[in-house]
Design an enzyme around this catalytic site. Sequence first.
Site, PDB file in Angstrom:
ATOM      1  N   ASP A 237       0.875  -1.177   0.000  1.00  0.00           N
ATOM      2  CA  ASP A 237       0.000   0.000   0.000  1.00  0.00           C
ATOM      3  C   ASP A 237       0.913   1.228   0.000  1.00  0.00           C
ATOM      4  O   ASP A 237       1.683   1.425   0.946  1.00  0.00           O
ATOM      5  CB  ASP A 237      -0.868  -0.052   1.263  1.00  0.00           C
ATOM      6  N   HIS A 256      -4.104  11.876  -9.997  1.00  0.00           N
ATOM      7  CA  HIS A 256      -5.446  12.423 -10.280  1.00  0.00           C
ATOM      8  C   HIS A 256      -6.553  11.701  -9.497  1.00  0.00           C
ATOM      9  O   HIS A 256      -7.681  12.157  -9.465  1.00  0.00           O
ATOM     10  CB  HIS A 256      -5.730  12.416 -11.794  1.00  0.00           C
ATOM     11  N   ASP A 257      -6.201  10.573  -8.862  1.00  0.00           N
ATOM     12  CA  ASP A 257      -7.201   9.847  -8.064  1.00  0.00           C
ATOM     13  C   ASP A 257      -7.395  10.440  -6.681  1.00  0.00           C
ATOM     14  O   ASP A 257      -8.321  10.049  -5.967  1.00  0.00           O
ATOM     15  CB  ASP A 257      -6.761   8.386  -7.861  1.00  0.00           C
TER      16      ASP A 257
HETATM   17  N1  SAM Z   1      -0.600   3.260 -13.363  1.00  0.00           N
HETATM   18  C1  SAM Z   1      -1.593   2.445 -14.045  1.00  0.00           C
HETATM   19  C2  SAM Z   1      -1.880   3.002 -15.414  1.00  0.00           C
HETATM   20  O1  SAM Z   1      -1.459   4.113 -15.736  1.00  0.00           O
HETATM   21  O2  SAM Z   1      -2.530   2.304 -16.200  1.00  0.00           O
HETATM   22  C3  SAM Z   1      -2.876   2.305 -13.234  1.00  0.00           C
HETATM   23  C4  SAM Z   1      -3.593   3.572 -12.871  1.00  0.00           C
HETATM   24  S1  SAM Z   1      -5.044   3.295 -11.906  1.00  0.00           S
HETATM   25  C5  SAM Z   1      -5.974   4.757 -12.224  1.00  0.00           C
HETATM   26  C6  SAM Z   1      -4.523   3.510 -10.233  1.00  0.00           C
HETATM   27  C7  SAM Z   1      -3.698   2.370  -9.691  1.00  0.00           C
HETATM   28  O3  SAM Z   1      -3.279   2.681  -8.351  1.00  0.00           O
HETATM   29  C8  SAM Z   1      -4.442   1.048  -9.607  1.00  0.00           C
HETATM   30  O4  SAM Z   1      -3.708   0.040 -10.188  1.00  0.00           O
HETATM   31  C9  SAM Z   1      -4.612   0.839  -8.107  1.00  0.00           C
HETATM   32  O5  SAM Z   1      -4.676  -0.520  -7.726  1.00  0.00           O
HETATM   33  C10 SAM Z   1      -3.383   1.525  -7.568  1.00  0.00           C
HETATM   34  N2  SAM Z   1      -3.542   1.894  -6.147  1.00  0.00           N
HETATM   35  C11 SAM Z   1      -4.594   2.525  -5.591  1.00  0.00           C
HETATM   36  N3  SAM Z   1      -4.404   2.692  -4.268  1.00  0.00           N
HETATM   37  C12 SAM Z   1      -3.190   2.149  -3.998  1.00  0.00           C
HETATM   38  C13 SAM Z   1      -2.433   2.018  -2.806  1.00  0.00           C
HETATM   39  N4  SAM Z   1      -2.915   2.487  -1.641  1.00  0.00           N
HETATM   40  N5  SAM Z   1      -1.228   1.405  -2.884  1.00  0.00           N
HETATM   41  C14 SAM Z   1      -0.750   0.933  -4.067  1.00  0.00           C
HETATM   42  N6  SAM Z   1      -1.425   1.046  -5.239  1.00  0.00           N
HETATM   43  C15 SAM Z   1      -2.636   1.641  -5.195  1.00  0.00           C
END
Ligand code: SAM
Length: 344
Positions: A237, A256-257
């Site tokens: 994480d 952006h998330d």
């Molecule tokens: N980087 C990839 C791409 O450009 O296609 C995926 C983008 S996706 C919008 C966001 C990614 O962040 C997902 O794969 C999600 O599982 C990961 N993610 C979200 N929260 C996370 C966390 N707390 N630790 C690690 N990864 C995380």
Amino acid sequence: NSEPKKEDLQRIIELMDGFKASKALFTASKMCVFDLLQSRPGLDAGQVAQEIKASAKGTECLLEACVSLGLLKCKERTYQKPAYVNTDLATRFLLSDAPFSLQGYIWHCNDTVWPLFSHLESAVQEGTNQHEKAFGKKSKDMFQDTFYNNQAVKLRFMNAMHSIAKVTGKAVATAFDLCGFKTACDLGGCTGAMAYEFTKAHPALSVTVFDLPAVIEMREHFHPLQKDNRVSFVAGDFFKDELPKAELYILARILHDWPDEKVHLLLSKIAHACTPGCALLIAETMLDGQTAYSALQSLNMLAQTEGTERTERQYTDLLSKHGFGDTRVVHTTNFLDAFIAIKM
Ligand code: SAM
């Protein structure tokens, strides 16, 4: 009070009809019309209807809508029943097995983004995402609470990320000269699609994909034949766990998330893991210039996440607070812009 100009009227009708065009594309994709016509070009509407198990009337309407949108062509219209084939555009982007297939992203748009957008008014009024209204679930963390607690939804989301990363990966990976870096870590690297583009473009680079355990456990599903041992996967994480050591950190469509507080938390962890000279490469669509794509993508973030798209200035400011400078931006001709900053 002169008569409206034809082009103004056309433009406004085009905007009003945008959602019908999107939904026609989504529906044809979900009903696998493009895959069917690739394996059996020249079927007529009745034959397609039989194969996709749909009504003759509905199928004919859908196929004609796809013709009008440039997704299908009619081979024969004069004497026989119209026979349909894919256009080049459909062959390039809409087949399930095309190298640049956007099918995964289209299905995500249909099943997730569309229901969220039907609550856009509330999203704008409240300034928050609409998972609860659209799917009946309150979501504190959309990844862990919404996307990853159901296997089918998780795979659909990962397919969506995979397809966009395959289409955008090369442009991002080649935006900067990275020959000074031997190790990279793609934080939130999902299926590894972006990481493989980086190792393809930079023969001396190894990339660690770091993502949540629920995602990393699916890696074989996306790369069953992949032999590149320069890509490795680590589960964790990024807000809580120690980050893998690397000279270059990649954040593709991650910031952006999240709202600024969480962005600061993540950036402080990256800054802590970096020594001077390490770099951070961000791939996002930047709001500068206000193209419709990035502005609409920001609405998407509003309805779907806790985050937002940002301007180049905003990214520079966020990064400077964590000791990153010497920033450079490349506006790729693809969906994403690439931004690199060096740890001072
Ligand atoms: N980087 C990839 C791409 O450009 O296609 C995926 C983008 S996706 C919008 C966001 C990614 O962040 C997902 O794969 C999600 O599982 C990961 N993610 C979200 N929260 C996370 C966390 N707390 N630790 C690690 N990864 C995380």
